[in-house]
Structure formats: structure tokens, C-alpha cells
Design an enzyme around this catalytic site. Structure first.
Site, mmCIF file in Angstrom:
data_model
loop_
_atom_site.group_PDB
_atom_site.id
_atom_site.type_symbol
_atom_site.label_atom_id
_atom_site.label_comp_id
_atom_site.label_asym_id
_atom_site.label_seq_id
_atom_site.Cartn_x
_atom_site.Cartn_y
_atom_site.Cartn_z
ATOM 1 N N LYS A 178 0.877 -1.181 0.000
ATOM 2 C CA LYS A 178 0.000 0.000 0.000
ATOM 3 C C LYS A 178 0.906 1.220 0.000
ATOM 4 O O LYS A 178 1.456 1.611 1.026
ATOM 5 C CB LYS A 178 -0.866 -0.023 1.265
ATOM 6 C CG LYS A 178 -2.216 0.671 1.150
ATOM 7 C CD LYS A 178 -2.162 2.144 0.850
ATOM 8 C CE LYS A 178 -1.853 2.987 2.070
ATOM 9 N NZ LYS A 178 -1.716 4.427 1.712
ATOM 10 N N GLU A 253 9.400 1.389 11.243
ATOM 11 C CA GLU A 253 10.493 2.364 11.089
ATOM 12 C C GLU A 253 9.837 3.730 11.099
ATOM 13 O O GLU A 253 9.141 4.092 10.162
ATOM 14 C CB GLU A 253 11.246 2.063 9.785
ATOM 15 C CG GLU A 253 12.615 2.714 9.764
ATOM 16 C CD GLU A 253 12.548 4.103 9.200
ATOM 17 O OE1 GLU A 253 12.279 5.038 9.989
ATOM 18 O OE2 GLU A 253 12.743 4.259 7.995
ATOM 19 N N CYS A 287 13.763 9.794 7.048
ATOM 20 C CA CYS A 287 13.653 9.230 8.395
ATOM 21 C C CYS A 287 14.961 9.387 9.137
ATOM 22 O O CYS A 287 14.992 9.672 10.321
ATOM 23 C CB CYS A 287 13.249 7.766 8.313
ATOM 24 S SG CYS A 287 14.155 6.844 7.075
ATOM 25 N N GLU A 384 10.429 15.514 15.533
ATOM 26 C CA GLU A 384 10.794 15.333 14.129
ATOM 27 C C GLU A 384 10.068 16.387 13.308
ATOM 28 O O GLU A 384 8.846 16.489 13.368
ATOM 29 C CB GLU A 384 10.390 13.934 13.660
ATOM 30 C CG GLU A 384 10.747 13.688 12.220
ATOM 31 C CD GLU A 384 10.491 12.252 11.779
ATOM 32 O OE1 GLU A 384 9.307 11.838 11.745
ATOM 33 O OE2 GLU A 384 11.460 11.540 11.462
HETATM 34 P P1 NAI Z 1 1.734 8.576 7.761
HETATM 35 O O1 NAI Z 1 2.317 7.735 8.831
HETATM 36 O O2 NAI Z 1 0.301 8.999 7.910
HETATM 37 O O3 NAI Z 1 1.831 7.835 6.343
HETATM 38 C C1 NAI Z 1 2.674 6.755 6.030
HETATM 39 C C2 NAI Z 1 1.871 5.636 5.391
HETATM 40 O O4 NAI Z 1 0.930 5.144 6.339
HETATM 41 C C3 NAI Z 1 1.046 6.051 4.168
HETATM 42 O O5 NAI Z 1 1.049 5.007 3.216
HETATM 43 C C4 NAI Z 1 -0.351 6.208 4.740
HETATM 44 O O6 NAI Z 1 -1.376 6.023 3.783
HETATM 45 C C5 NAI Z 1 -0.364 5.075 5.751
HETATM 46 N N1 NAI Z 1 -1.385 5.215 6.792
HETATM 47 C C6 NAI Z 1 -1.892 6.355 7.319
HETATM 48 N N2 NAI Z 1 -2.850 6.058 8.239
HETATM 49 C C7 NAI Z 1 -2.925 4.708 8.304
HETATM 50 C C8 NAI Z 1 -3.712 3.799 9.065
HETATM 51 N N3 NAI Z 1 -4.635 4.235 9.939
HETATM 52 N N4 NAI Z 1 -3.531 2.477 8.892
HETATM 53 C C9 NAI Z 1 -2.612 2.029 8.024
HETATM 54 N N5 NAI Z 1 -1.858 2.834 7.258
HETATM 55 C C10 NAI Z 1 -2.005 4.163 7.391
HETATM 56 O O7 NAI Z 1 2.662 9.853 7.611
HETATM 57 P P2 NAI Z 1 2.319 11.269 6.933
HETATM 58 O O8 NAI Z 1 1.014 11.768 7.460
HETATM 59 O O9 NAI Z 1 2.435 11.159 5.486
HETATM 60 O O10 NAI Z 1 3.492 12.173 7.509
HETATM 61 C C11 NAI Z 1 3.380 12.784 8.803
HETATM 62 C C12 NAI Z 1 4.694 12.736 9.538
HETATM 63 O O11 NAI Z 1 5.108 11.397 9.703
HETATM 64 C C13 NAI Z 1 5.849 13.420 8.837
HETATM 65 O O12 NAI Z 1 5.857 14.793 9.080
HETATM 66 C C14 NAI Z 1 7.024 12.710 9.458
HETATM 67 O O13 NAI Z 1 7.329 13.286 10.706
HETATM 68 C C15 NAI Z 1 6.516 11.302 9.690
HETATM 69 N N6 NAI Z 1 6.941 10.395 8.595
HETATM 70 C C16 NAI Z 1 8.037 9.600 8.783
HETATM 71 C C17 NAI Z 1 8.500 8.819 7.754
HETATM 72 C C18 NAI Z 1 9.714 7.968 7.904
HETATM 73 O O14 NAI Z 1 10.448 7.784 6.946
HETATM 74 N N7 NAI Z 1 9.950 7.379 9.060
HETATM 75 C C19 NAI Z 1 7.861 8.817 6.438
HETATM 76 C C20 NAI Z 1 6.685 9.634 6.357
HETATM 77 C C21 NAI Z 1 6.262 10.392 7.402
#
Ligand code: NAI
Ligand code: MG
Length: 482
Positions: A178, A253, A287, A384
Site C-alpha cells: 500500500k 520504522e 527518516c 521530528e
Molecule cells: P503517515 O504515517 O500517515 O503515512 C505513512 C503511510 O501510512 C502512508 O502510506 C499512509 O497512507 C499510511 N497510513 C496512514 N494512516 C494509516 C492507518 N490508519 N492504517 C494504516 N496505514 C495508514 O505519515 P504522513 O502523514 O504522510 O506524515 C506525517 C509525519 O510522519 C511526517 O511529518 C514525518 O514526521 C513522519 N513520517 C516519517 C517517515 C519515515 O520515513 N519514518 C515517512 C513519512 C512520514
């Protein structure tokens, strides 16, 4: 959009492009100018059900019967196709995520490297024999979990597909991926290339959609036997809770607040490019971004000045202009980062880069910003930010440096700059992180290097050979033969 033969508004399930069962789509935005690139499928529970069923069919069929060497050969073939199509993949990623073209091209090469690495690793993973009671032969088998769910973010789609899907396929799992709603094109392109490379239908399925719909459905699905997730801490908690209901393992992660510690004897000329690049690469949406620079007091002013000089030259603009920094992935992410900049209103801005004058007004641009004189407990030194923002923090001595470096809830990556060999080894032990770099900073690179965090950065290890253990389960066979 049909680059590389993908159907961007569909899911790839069981080797075929299928419309989401609801018929709904989402707009995919180009963050360089805010325009709609194309529509993507808004997959949901019914599509996840179909994808999990297709993956299970693949496991019952030829993919489940493939030998380790055969799986490796398919991965090698996928890697070759990725390289053949590197320019198209880089352009897709640049437009979708807003990455400067050079950085998108580096991601394509990393994806190919993951395929090569896991191609070679597939037939090197084996169990052990264990001395036991008289009359017994005992051995262990490494077996795939079965259907693995992969929920990935938008910041490095190709690298994260490479590290998680690569290791999962090498070990004989069948994947349901996904991708993030902000960026799906290279995930779809990768799956298409995998099919062309001879991966059996259903071994790799892609269902784009919203996190709360397709993502939540994948995490909760009782037919999914392992979930790997990269993204925010908040969603990581939801994933781990959902996995608890099905008692399945998860790899999380969740990012970090990774420090680089600069001691008074550091080679500043060598350190400087790493200090800055590790903060602004991918507009800081990494990250393993190094968002905190800790500097020993007697070199502090010098380091701030040298970093500020670099910052003043940084230019942000459209991905295809290929400058130092692109836009953030979305205006939502820009709002998050600007919110942090406001929280830093009490701080000294040491320097800022520039958004170029003719950057499209609809783009998600933020000027790279360096804050100096920051106290370790300031929100900008704790949370972060996920934008091109770094803070510089002075420290007194080694103990002080360790206390500050380890003084956040995260623990993903850390680095230490010093010429003192004994101090290097002490710091490597004392820093709380899944990866420690001495006199360099990896910024998440390193296909071969096990990677993952501690604390709020998550748990489990991806990348390198280590990942193969996470994507398998161990069976012990005890044979009595007298
Ligand atoms: P997010 O955690 O919402 O999105 C990452 C993935 O999780 C996407 O594919 C999203 O569709 C999915 N997702 C969201 N809600 C979900 C749920 N309830 N169940 C299963 N999957 C779900 O992150 P977002 O909103 O894009 O970014 C927000 C913050 O998260 C950023 O500002 C950053 O701080 C952090 N982040 C960290 C990342 C990393 O590489 N560790 C990558 C992206 C975001
Ligand atoms: Mg996008």
C-alpha cells in the site's frame, strides 16, 4: 497516465490492472506546482481482500514452489529492468514526490542495488543443525511468513520498496503493498517491471489508497502474516495495535531526531558536507535526516559560521530544475514544517537558503533554515520536523554530548566526528541508535547495512542480510532415528 505501461488509476492485483471496486479515485498532486499529475485508485477493503487472496494463490502456486535460486534470479531480472528504465523512473519520482532529479536518480540506483543484493542473498539463507540427545538429528528451517503487508510512505518510495519488498520476495513471501496517497507512481511501475521480469502473478500486488481505508484494511486483514511499516509514530502505534489482534509480527520504522556530534578535534572540512546534506537531502523529509548538530563549545562559533555559509547558498525550486532542495511533498507537509518554524520564533536563525524567484506559486516550498544556539529541550530539538530545518546545539564535554544526543524519545541514527580513536569506540557504544557512523553520515544509504531504530524510532531491522531473518520464521525439526 501510462508511463512504462502502468495504469495509474488502477490497482495491480494478481498480475492484472484492475479498477478499485468502489470506482473511486484520488488526485495525485505534483508538489512542484500544485497541479494534478493524474488520478490514482482509491483502493479500500474489497481491493485489499482481492490482493491478499491473489498473494495467497501465488504462494499455493508456482511462487510458493520456486527455489531460492529461482527467486533470486527473478529479483536480479527486476533489478536489470529497473536500471534499463532508470530515467523514466527518476522522472516519475521527481514529479510525484518533488525530489530534485539527481536525488530521484540516486533512489533508482538504490532500488536496483536492493534487487541485486537480495537476488544474491536469496539462496544464502539457511538453517542450522543442532547437537541434541543421542539418536536425534535436529535442524532448523527458515520459512517465509506467507503474505506480507507493506505500508510505505512518500519520502523514498523506491528505496523503501527495495528494502522491504526485496527482502520479502527473496525469502519467498508474497507481498501486498500500500503506497502513500501522496506518491504511488514508482510503486506501480515497480510492480509492472516485476511482472515483466517473470515474477508470478500475485507474488507482488499494489493497492493505492488512503491510510485509513486501504492501509487500515491491510493491517487488520487476518490473511496477512507480517506487516512492515515506515511512517509516522502515530500510525505506527495503530499498526502495532492492529497487528496485536491477529498476533502477527511487525517491523516499524518511524523516523527520528538523529544527531551528529562534532568534537573539538573533528576534521571540519570533511564533516561540513555531511553536516548540511544529511539535513537538507530530500528537503529534510528523511527518516534518518540529521536534524540536530551538536558541537563542542570551543568550535561552536566556527561550525555555525561554516554551516551558515553553506545554507546561504542553498536554492530550492521545482524538482525538474534539479536544485539543492525541491518542494516538500505536499502543502500539508509544508504547513507542518511552517508550524515548526513558528515555534522557533524565539530562536536565532543563523542562515536561510532561498526559494528561487520563479518557483511556481502552487508549489510546496520552504526555505532551508538553520537555527543556532538551541537548547536541547526546545521543541525544535526534540520533535521530528521532516523539513529542511536543522538546529545547532553547543555541548561542553563527552558526557554532556551523550546526554544531549540520547536525550530525545527517538534512536535511529547518530554520528560522531572526532580523530580520537578511543573516543570513537566509546561513542559508538554510548550513542542510542540503530546505526552509528564514525566520521561520516549515511543518511539512510547503505543497502548492505542493517537499519532500524529503538525507542519511538521503532523496532525490527530492514536492509542488509539481517532483514532476511525478519521476513522468515524459524522451524525446528527434531528427528528421532535411534
Ligand atoms: P503517515 O504515517 O500517515 O503515512 C505513512 C503511510 O501510512 C502512508 O502510506 C499512509 O497512507 C499510511 N497510513 C496512514 N494512516 C494509516 C492507518 N490508519 N492504517 C494504516 N496505514 C495508514 O505519515 P504522513 O502523514 O504522510 O506524515 C506525517 C509525519 O510522519 C511526517 O511529518 C514525518 O514526521 C513522519 N513520517 C516519517 C517517515 C519515515 O520515513 N519514518 C515517512 C513519512 C512520514
Ligand atoms: Mg505526489
Amino acid at each position: 497516465m501510462k508511463p512504462l505501461g502502468i495504469s495509474s488509476d488502477r490497482c495491480l492485483i494478481g498480475g492484472s490492472w484492475v479498477a478499485p471496486q468502489s470506482g473511486k479515485v484520488l488526485d495525485l498532486i505534483n508538489p512542484s506546482d500544485g497541479t494534478v499529475l493524474c488520478e490514482i485508485a482509491r483502493g479500500a477493503e474489497a481491493d485489499i481482500d482481492a490482493a491478499v487472496a491473489a498473494a495467497e494463490d501465488a504462494l499455493q502456486g508456482s511462487w510458493g514452489k520456486a527455489t531460492a535460486a529461482e527467486r533470486g534470479r527473478v529479483l536480479a531480472h527486476i533489478g536489470a529492468l529497473v536500471l534499463e528504465n532508470k530515467d523514466t523512473l527518476a522522472e516519475l519520482e521527481a514529479q510525484d514526490v518533488g525530489k530534485p532529479l539527481k536525488q530521484a536518480s540516486a533512489d533508482v540506483l538504490a532500488l536496483a542495488r536492493y534487487m541485486e543484493f537480495y537476488a544474491g542473498a536469496a539462496d544464502k539463507l539457511h538453517g542450522q543443525t543442532i547437537p541434541y540427545l543421542d539418536g536425534y538429528t535436529v535442524y532448523t528451517l527458515r520459512e517465509p511468513h506467507g503474505v506480507t503487508g507493506h505500508i510505505i510512505p512518500w519520502n523514498y518510495p523506491m528505496q523503501i520498496i527495495g528494502r522491504s519488498v526485496g527482502a520479502a520476495l527473496a525469502t519467498g513471501n508474497a507481498c501486498v503493498l500500500k503506497p502513500a496517497e501522496e506518491a504511488c507512481l514508482t510503486a506501480l511501475a515497480f510492480a509492472e517491471l516485476a511482472n515483466r521480469a517473470g515474477l508470478p502473478p500475485g507474488a507482488m500486488n499494489v493497492v493505492p489508497g488512503l491510510g485509513a481505508e486501504a492501509g487500515a484494511a491491510l493491517t487488520a486483514h487476518p490473511g496477512v502474516h507480517h506487516v512492515s511499516f515506515t511512517g509516522s509514530v502515530g500510525v505506527g502505534k495503530l499498526i502495532q495495535r492492529a497487528a496485536a489482534d491477529n498476533i502477527v509480527p511487525v517491523t516499524l520504522e518511524l523516523g527520528g531526531k538523529s544527531p551528529q556530534v562534532v568534537f573539538e578535534d573533528a576534521d571540519l572540512e570533511a564533516a561540513l558536507p555531511f553536516l548540511v546534506n544529511a539535513g537538507i537531502q530530500n528537503a529534510g523529509q528523511t527518516c534518518s535526516a540529521s536534524s540536530r548538530i551538536l558541537v563542542q563549545q570551543n568550535r561552536y562559533a566556527e561550525v555555525v559560521e561554516a554551516m551558515a555559509n553553506r545554507y546561504a547558498k542553498l536554492r530550492a525550486g521545482p524538482a525538474l530544475a534539479d536544485l539543492d532542495v525541491g518542494p516538500l511533498v505536499s502543502n500539508r507537509q509544508k504547513d507542518i514544517v511552517e508550524g515548526f518554524l513558528q515555534k522557533g520564533a524565539d530562536l536565532e536563525i543563523a542562515a536561510q537558503g532561498q526559494v528561487i524567484g520563479d518557483a511556481p506559486t502552487g508549489g510546496a516550498y520552504v526555505a532551508p533554515t538553520l537555527f543556532a544556539g538551541v537548547t536541547p529541550d526546545h521543541v525544535l530539538a526534540q520533535d521530528e520536523i521532516f523539513g529542511p530545518v536543522q538546529v545547532v546545539i553547543p555541548f561542553a564535554d563527552e558526557d554532556d554530548a551523550v546526554a544531549i544526543a540520547n536525550g530525545t524519545d527517538f534512536g535511529l541514527v547518530a554520528s560522531c566526528w572526532t580523530q580520537d580513536g578511543a573516543r570513537q569506540l566509546r561513542m559508538a557504544k554510548r550513542l542510542r541508535a540503530g546505526q552509528v557512523f564514525l566520521n561520516n553520515y549515511g543518511a539512510g544509504g547503505g543497502v548492505e547495512l542493517p537499519f532500524g531504530g529503538t525507542g519511538l524510532s521503532g523496532h525490527g531491522r530492514e536492509k542488509g542480510f539481517e532483514a532476511l531473518y525478519g521476513f522468515t520464521t524459524l522451524k525446528t525439526v527434531a528427528a528421532f532415528h535411534g
